[in-house]
Design a protein around this motif. Sequence first.
Motif, PDB file in Angstrom:
ATOM      1  N   GLU A 130       0.891  -1.202  -0.013  1.00  0.00           N
ATOM      2  CA  GLU A 130       0.032   0.051  -0.097  1.00  0.00           C
ATOM      3  C   GLU A 130       0.792   1.072  -0.070  1.00  0.00           C
ATOM      4  O   GLU A 130       0.465   2.336  -0.534  1.00  0.00           O
ATOM      5  CB  GLU A 130      -0.979  -0.125   1.168  1.00  0.00           C
ATOM      6  CG  GLU A 130      -1.855  -1.188   1.107  1.00  0.00           C
ATOM      7  CD  GLU A 130      -2.787  -1.047   2.286  1.00  0.00           C
ATOM      8  OE1 GLU A 130      -4.262  -1.516   2.141  1.00  0.00           O
ATOM      9  OE2 GLU A 130      -2.419  -0.851   3.428  1.00  0.00           O
ATOM     10  N   LEU A 131       2.163   1.016   0.663  1.00  0.00           N
ATOM     11  CA  LEU A 131       2.916   2.323   0.531  1.00  0.00           C
ATOM     12  C   LEU A 131       3.526   2.514  -0.624  1.00  0.00           C
ATOM     13  O   LEU A 131       3.771   3.405  -1.247  1.00  0.00           O
ATOM     14  CB  LEU A 131       3.817   2.153   1.991  1.00  0.00           C
ATOM     15  CG  LEU A 131       5.122   3.347   2.083  1.00  0.00           C
ATOM     16  CD1 LEU A 131       4.546   4.544   1.983  1.00  0.00           C
ATOM     17  CD2 LEU A 131       6.038   3.013   2.887  1.00  0.00           C
ATOM     18  N   ARG A 132       3.861   1.462  -1.182  1.00  0.00           N
ATOM     19  CA  ARG A 132       4.357   1.459  -2.639  1.00  0.00           C
ATOM     20  C   ARG A 132       3.536   2.004  -3.593  1.00  0.00           C
ATOM     21  O   ARG A 132       3.943   2.852  -4.451  1.00  0.00           O
ATOM     22  CB  ARG A 132       4.723  -0.084  -3.164  1.00  0.00           C
ATOM     23  CG  ARG A 132       5.602  -0.161  -4.294  1.00  0.00           C
ATOM     24  CD  ARG A 132       5.538  -1.773  -4.519  1.00  0.00           C
ATOM     25  NE  ARG A 132       6.440  -2.440  -3.537  1.00  0.00           N
ATOM     26  CZ  ARG A 132       6.149  -3.526  -2.970  1.00  0.00           C
ATOM     27  NH1 ARG A 132       5.150  -4.155  -3.483  1.00  0.00           N
ATOM     28  NH2 ARG A 132       6.943  -3.914  -2.049  1.00  0.00           N
ATOM     29  N   ALA A 133       2.352   1.676  -3.639  1.00  0.00           N
ATOM     30  CA  ALA A 133       1.124   2.383  -4.567  1.00  0.00           C
ATOM     31  C   ALA A 133       1.203   3.803  -4.110  1.00  0.00           C
ATOM     32  O   ALA A 133       1.117   4.691  -5.193  1.00  0.00           O
ATOM     33  CB  ALA A 133       0.007   1.643  -4.379  1.00  0.00           C
ATOM     34  N   LEU A 134       1.213   4.289  -2.891  1.00  0.00           N
ATOM     35  CA  LEU A 134       0.868   5.615  -2.539  1.00  0.00           C
ATOM     36  C   LEU A 134       2.023   6.334  -3.071  1.00  0.00           C
ATOM     37  O   LEU A 134       2.093   7.634  -3.542  1.00  0.00           O
ATOM     38  CB  LEU A 134       0.921   5.710  -0.992  1.00  0.00           C
ATOM     39  CG  LEU A 134       0.116   6.763  -0.477  1.00  0.00           C
ATOM     40  CD1 LEU A 134      -0.609   6.394   0.835  1.00  0.00           C
ATOM     41  CD2 LEU A 134       0.864   7.976  -0.224  1.00  0.00           C
TER      42      LEU A 134
END
Length: 140
Positions: A130-134
């Motif tokens: 989720e951090l990667r996508a953000l």
Amino acid sequence: MGKSRRGPRQQFAALPWRRTEAGVEVLLITSRETRRWVIPKGWGKKGESASIAAAREALEETGVGGRLDATPLGHYRYQKQLKSGRLQRVRVAVYALEVVHEHEDWPEKAIREKFWTTIAEAATLVDEPELRALIAGFSP
């Protein structure tokens, strides 16, 4: 290692960024124990707003300060392993921080590495999906 039965705890993070001649860069740091690439984050203090907590964590962990967006970019979740071995679910609100000041000294300088990099590279270096996508979707 036991699993947590409680709801997630809340942390606050900053995504420090700056414009350079080459384009936008974001700042990653190493975590204290596992040395993974992460963004500055931590627990809020009593009476502290979420955005102020994110700005304080950025200053303590990376020595940067600047203009922080009042609205979070988004959220991500992860499992924090506590000293007891128990896993604590954590939800992290992430705030964009346009870096204006980068101090030569800061509280956690001796225990962390800093790395300015492109948005695309930063997204490949962090572990949490989720951090990667953000990060990958970040556009100041």
